[in-house]
Design an enzyme around this catalytic site. Structure first.
Site, short mmCIF file in Angstrom:
data_model
loop_
_atom_site.label_atom_id
_atom_site.label_comp_id
_atom_site.label_asym_id
_atom_site.label_seq_id
_atom_site.Cartn_x
_atom_site.Cartn_y
_atom_site.Cartn_z
N SER A 254 16.21 42.00 15.22
CA SER A 254 17.35 42.48 14.44
C SER A 254 17.39 43.99 14.50
CB SER A 254 17.23 42.02 12.98
OG SER A 254 16.28 42.84 12.32
N LYS A 255 18.40 44.55 13.86
CA LYS A 255 18.58 46.00 13.87
C LYS A 255 17.35 46.75 13.36
CE LYS A 255 23.52 46.64 13.81
NZ LYS A 255 24.11 45.39 13.29
N ARG A 256 16.57 46.07 12.51
CA ARG A 256 15.37 46.74 11.98
C ARG A 256 14.41 47.12 13.11
NH1 ARG A 256 12.16 43.52 9.82
NH2 ARG A 256 13.34 41.67 10.40
N HIS A 257 14.46 46.36 14.20
CA HIS A 257 13.52 46.62 15.29
C HIS A 257 13.98 47.76 16.20
CE1 HIS A 257 12.53 42.35 14.30
NE2 HIS A 257 11.32 42.85 14.40
N GLY A 258 15.26 48.03 16.21
CA GLY A 258 15.80 49.06 17.10
C GLY A 258 17.18 48.64 17.55
#
Ligand code: GLU
Ligand code: ZN
Length: 498
Positions: A254-258
């Site tokens: 998800s966006k949390r990862h990059g």
């Protein structure tokens, strides 16, 4: 049997890595089997549709070099390939299921459905979904109410007992209890628009899709689709649900990862070949023979097969992607790389704020690619590494020039020695330049590094820089001497002060 695979995105968001993986695997699968790859736009959800996303879909696939044999823009025997242009078809199929007794009209108002939900919640009931209220109504009664102009949806009759079986090429045989399937999903909404299930199945059938490769999140929909195929009396395609994609922490990517949207990767300066190569390895192992893991799209298509898919979730390692990008940057010749990096350089103001490169700057920029190619992972990093070539670097402090264990006076002598070499160095290739400097250093009894350090700082403004000799060649004798002289003047006045 002709192999026909498809990518069937819903344009309700920007194309992201998961979508690209699905598209790529379907593309590679069709190519590997001499089949056809079809693009179909599933825009049945008109509230979330945005033309921006449709353009983004086309742009993304074009940028990656994934082309389709049939689909929007190119046409094909099953045109149109955009579901919103096919709504009439789905109505006919919904009617066919009504006639076959495999579906029924539901006249429940949204208010009634809400009330059931609220009542169940209040009673802490485990039951969910529709209560099948209208399933018992006779078809004649349903037809009569339709004629009277009442609004209705068409719902699929999920068998009340037993189980639905299907085979997944990766996950094996799957048996799904019918009581665990959402009770009687809507196929056609009251406005006559189809839902995903109906449109997806009708189109896969009409378009002769032989294999459905899609993300694992679609597994729970598959029993519904299989029941739909059975209800129509059609043969379902082969299914293969692709392994999940996770971040290094084992959580769904998800966006949390990059970055996850392809646009973002593109903006950051990833090359399409690198992204494709990396994504092709998400959940699929090619031959071990090639340790580098570097494959062109054609090579991937030759090697791809469903047997090489892994069941285990694929890990999206940003570092690995970065490595691929660096490898692909290194493989580019200077001209190609310069053309790719130029927009980033102009955007960064490398040639002056808001300025585009003139012909000379462009030539220098192209030559400079040789200096940075080995040192960057992203196109975006290129301009910052080369800023010293296009504007004189801010004057470095005297202490920057001084090699370890030496003093200012010795440094000035070394820089004078270096200055004398500049006209030759600006003409020589690396090897010859190196030999010349070595010879001079030996003759003068100084260390090679000590001779080069002040020169490097004078030319590049820093102690650690891209290759010095290449920089001298690009700046030319005149430009280089100007920098050396400026530095010498600064060092001399520093000496007078101290
Ligand atoms: N339209 C669906 C999606 O957005 C297609 C799923 C499938 O491949 O059946 O991914
Ligand atoms: Zn109903």
């Amino acid at each position: 049997m002709e192999i026909r695979s498809r990518y069937a995105p819903s344009p309700t968001g920007l194309q992201h890595i998961g979508g690209v993986r699905t598209a790529l695997f379907n593309y590679l699968f069709a190519r590997s089997r001499g089949g056809k790859f079809i693009l179909r736009v599933e825009d049945t959800d008109r509230t979330r549709f945005d033309p921006v996303y449709l353009r983004n879909l086309y742009d993304t696939l074009a940028w990656l070099g994934i082309s389709w044999d049939e689909g929007p823009l190119v046409g094909g025997a099953s045109a149109p390939y955009i579901q919103s242009e096919r709504f009439g078809i789905y109505k006919d199929y919904a009617r066919e299921l009504l006639e076959r007794g495999k579906a029924y009209r539901c006249f429940c108002s949204p208010e009634r459905l809400n009330t059931i939900r609220a009542e169940r919640e209040a009673a802490h009931s485990a039951e969910t979904g529709y209560d099948r209220h209208c399933r018992a109504m006779s078809p004649d009664e349903g037809a009569r109410r339709e004629r009277a102009g009442e609004a209705y949806t068409v719902r699929l009759k999920i068998p009340l007992e037993g189980a639905t079986l299907f085979h997944d090429r990766l996950l094996g045989d799957i048996e799904w209890k019918n009581s665990d399937i959402s009770p009687d999903p809507v196929l056609l909404k009251s406005d006559g628009f189809p839902t995903y299930h109906l449109a997806n199945v009708a189109d896969d059938h009409l378009m002769g899709i032989s294999h459905v490769l899609r993300a694992q999140e679609w597994v729970p929909s598959t029993p519904i689709h299989v029941i739909l195929y059975q209800s129509f009396g059609w043969e379902p395609p082969e299914y293969c649900h692709l392994p999940l994609v996770m971040g290094l922490d084992g959580k769904k990517l998800s966006k949390r990862h990059g970055a996850t949207s392809v646009d973002e990767f593109r903006r950051q300066g990833y090359l399409p070949e690198a992204l494709l190569n990396f994504v092709a390895l998400l959940g699929c192992s090619y031959d071990e023979e090639r340790k580098s893991g570097i494959y062109t799209l054609e090579e991937l298509a030759e090697r791809f097969c469903l047997e090489k898919l892994n069941k285990a979730p694929a890990i999206f390692d940003y570092k690995k992607l970065e490595w691929y990008n660096g490898q692909y940057i290194r493989m580019k010749d200077n001209e190609t790389l310069a053309a790719l990096a130029l927009p980033y350089a102009e955007e960064a103001g490398l040639f002056g704020p808001g300025r585009k490169a003139g012909p000379e700057e462009r030539a220098a920029f192209t030559a400079a690619m040789a200096l940075v190619k080995e040192r960057v992972s992203f196109l975006r990093e290129i301009p910052e590494k080369l800023d010293y070539l296009f504007a004189e670097p801010p004057p470095a402090g005297a202490e920057e020039f001084i090699p370890k264990k030496l003093d200012l006076a010795q440094t000035i002598l070394l820089l004078r020695m270096g200055r004398a070499l500049v006209p030759s160095l600006a003409e020589l290739e690396d090897e010859a330049a190196e030999a010349l400097v070595k010879k001079e250093a030996e003759a003068a009894g100084v260390k090679l590094g000590d001779l080069l350090m002040p020169l490097r700082v004078a030319i590049t403004g820093r102690r650690v820089s891209p290759p010095l000799f290449g920089s001298l060649r690009i700046l030319g004798a005149e430009g280089s001497l100007r920098r050396v002289d400026r530095s010498l003047a600064a060092l001399n006045s520093a000496q007078t002060v101290s």
